[in-house]
Enzyme design. Structure first.
Site, PDB file in Angstrom:
ATOM      1  N   LYS A 145       0.682  -0.993  -0.103  1.00 49.68           N
ATOM      2  CA  LYS A 145       0.057   0.053   0.099  1.00 49.68           C
ATOM      3  C   LYS A 145       0.294   1.069  -0.226  1.00 49.68           C
ATOM      4  O   LYS A 145       2.252   1.181   0.329  1.00 49.68           O
ATOM      5  CB  LYS A 145      -0.733   0.117   1.525  1.00 49.68           C
ATOM      6  CG  LYS A 145      -2.070   1.306   1.064  1.00 49.68           C
ATOM      7  CD  LYS A 145      -3.199  -0.376   0.417  1.00 49.68           C
ATOM      8  CE  LYS A 145      -4.445   0.777  -0.429  1.00 49.68           C
ATOM      9  NZ  LYS A 145      -5.379   0.392  -0.285  1.00 49.68           N
ATOM     10  N   GLY A 171     -23.300   4.513   2.746  1.00 51.59           N
ATOM     11  CA  GLY A 171     -22.905   4.640   2.030  1.00 51.59           C
ATOM     12  C   GLY A 171     -23.149   4.436   0.371  1.00 51.59           C
ATOM     13  O   GLY A 171     -23.079   3.181  -0.169  1.00 51.59           O
ATOM     14  N   GLY A 198     -21.427   5.741  -2.417  1.00 55.29           N
ATOM     15  CA  GLY A 198     -20.526   5.885  -3.531  1.00 55.29           C
ATOM     16  C   GLY A 198     -20.477   5.141  -4.304  1.00 55.29           C
ATOM     17  O   GLY A 198     -21.356   4.617  -4.722  1.00 55.29           O
ATOM     18  N   HIS A 199     -19.357   4.844  -5.457  1.00 58.64           N
ATOM     19  CA  HIS A 199     -19.475   3.991  -6.916  1.00 58.64           C
ATOM     20  C   HIS A 199     -20.117   2.660  -6.264  1.00 58.64           C
ATOM     21  O   HIS A 199     -20.996   2.038  -6.908  1.00 58.64           O
ATOM     22  CB  HIS A 199     -18.077   4.222  -7.214  1.00 58.64           C
ATOM     23  CG  HIS A 199     -17.793   5.333  -8.141  1.00 58.64           C
ATOM     24  ND1 HIS A 199     -18.506   6.064  -8.777  1.00 58.64           N
ATOM     25  CD2 HIS A 199     -16.830   6.346  -8.545  1.00 58.64           C
ATOM     26  CE1 HIS A 199     -17.678   7.758  -9.334  1.00 58.64           C
ATOM     27  NE2 HIS A 199     -17.690   7.468  -8.562  1.00 58.64           N
ATOM     28  N   VAL A 200     -19.458   2.190  -5.729  1.00 58.38           N
ATOM     29  CA  VAL A 200     -19.941   0.350  -4.730  1.00 58.38           C
ATOM     30  C   VAL A 200     -21.654   0.428  -4.101  1.00 58.38           C
ATOM     31  O   VAL A 200     -21.407  -0.311  -4.640  1.00 58.38           O
ATOM     32  CB  VAL A 200     -18.580  -0.064  -4.134  1.00 58.38           C
ATOM     33  CG1 VAL A 200     -18.698  -1.501  -3.888  1.00 58.38           C
ATOM     34  CG2 VAL A 200     -17.026   0.332  -4.610  1.00 58.38           C
TER      35      VAL A 200
END
Length: 348
Positions: free
Chosen positions: A82, A179, A181-183
């Site tokens: 990461k 949430g 968001g995109h997902v």
């Protein structure tokens, strides 16, 4: 003075921790390689305004280890790594900074592949790719990984429903998606199509309005999530949302979502188990995005991605069966499955 790379002392069990600086463009980044036992390390780059360097190190090391486990469980032939860039993504990010970051990644000679994460867009990663062969998740290549993440979570959620409720027919089940968001929104669309009754929460009024108009979703305030009556909880926002206090209030019998690091502490897995709440570990079910990125690394196509998604579902089924037989938490079983994979590879 241009780019400099400095090896910092890596935590025990980690392979390498590198600090990358280029004061001319404002770059201060950390790249952590947790394990390359199964292949080159892969994991996204996050840009965040950490309060201290110690906070950034704590985050990048935690995330790198998580990527080792996620990539292993998804059978990607990749290790875990990461990177984080210290700074405000809205104010400090520039193409020049991303190019300098790309040079830092290139200097690791292919031991680490990077991609977008929080605060980093495909366009940002394209700037990094001008300086390195090891930036992936690009718009012109594998593209947006979000649909693949949502598909993997959805498949695992249906398997979890079969295990928990005796049926994977979601018609009429109350599912709270935290949430959008995109997902999260993609998952909500899949759940709506499957007949689920949706409750949604997000800080974006636009996203909430879209979910209400298109998906006939109920809206709840973020602070009221754990007061809702639900069958399934799908956390798709920030990590650490499952605290002992929240678990004590949770009405859901199944937790399966896309957010990373959902458990505030490892001990929360026992709290969920004590309340007979099935928990599907996040790093197992949300691997669709890294599967998409891995296909770019390996030069494979959609058939390879779909096979890896099928493999995730198979391993979740194995994990649930073993956890039930042994009376232990799914998180412990999943970790042991990964550690067994790593041990076999080291001894091969």
């Amino acid at each position: 003075m241009g780019l400099t790379l400095t090896d910092l002392e890596a935590p025990e069990g980690y392979e390498r921790l590198v600090e990358a600086k280029d004061p001319q463009v404002g770059l201060h980044a950390l790249i952590c390689l947790h394990s390359t036992v199964l292949g080159p390390a892969a994991g996204g780059c996050r840009m965040w305004a950490y309060g201290t360097e110690a906070e950034a190190i704590a985050d990048v090391t935690r995330l790198a280890k998580g990527m080792t486990y996620k990539n292993a469980m998804a059978d990607l032939g990749l290790g875990g790594g990461k990177s984080v860039i210290i700074g405000d993504a809205k104010r400090n990010k520039t193409p020049e900074l991303m190019r300098a970051f790309g040079r830092a990644v290139q200097a690791l000679d292919g031991r680490y592949y990077t991609a977008e994460d929080v605060g980093i867009s495909p366009r940002d990663m394209a700037h990094a790719a001008e300086e390195t062969r090891y930036a992936v998740g690009l718009s012109k290549a594998s593209g947006d990984p979000s649909p693949w993440t949502a598909e993997g979570v959805f498949r695992c959620l249906k398997l979890g429903a079969q295990d928990t409720f005796g049926s994977d027919d979601l018609n009429g089940f109350r599912v709270l998606v935290q949430g959008l968001g995109h997902v999260g929104l993609s998952l909500a669309e899949k759940l709506h199509a499957a007949g689920a009754s949706l409750i949604v929460t997000d800080i974006s009024r636009t996203a909430l309005q879209e979910a209400r108009d298109r998906l006939d979703a109920e809206i709840c305030a973020p602070e009221a999530v754990f007061d809702q009556q639900m069958d399934i909880f799908a956390p798709c926002a920030l990590g650490g949302v499952l605290t002992p206090e929240h678990v004590a209030r949770l009405s859901a019998r199944l937790v399966c979502g896309a957010a990373n690091n959902q458990l505030a502490t490892p001990e929360v897995a026992q709290d969920l188990m004590a309340r007979a709440i099935t928990y599907l570990p996040d790093y197992v079910v949300n691997a669709g995005g890294i599967i998409s990125v891995a296909s770019e690394i390996h030069g494979t196509g959609d058939a390879w991605r779909r096979a890896r998604l099928d493999g995730i579902v198979d391993r979740v089924a194995q994990m649930l069966s073993t956890a039930r037989e042994q009376g232990r938490s799914t998180t412990v079983i999943a970790d042991e499955m990964v550690e067994s994979m790593l041990a076999r590879s080291r001894s091969a």
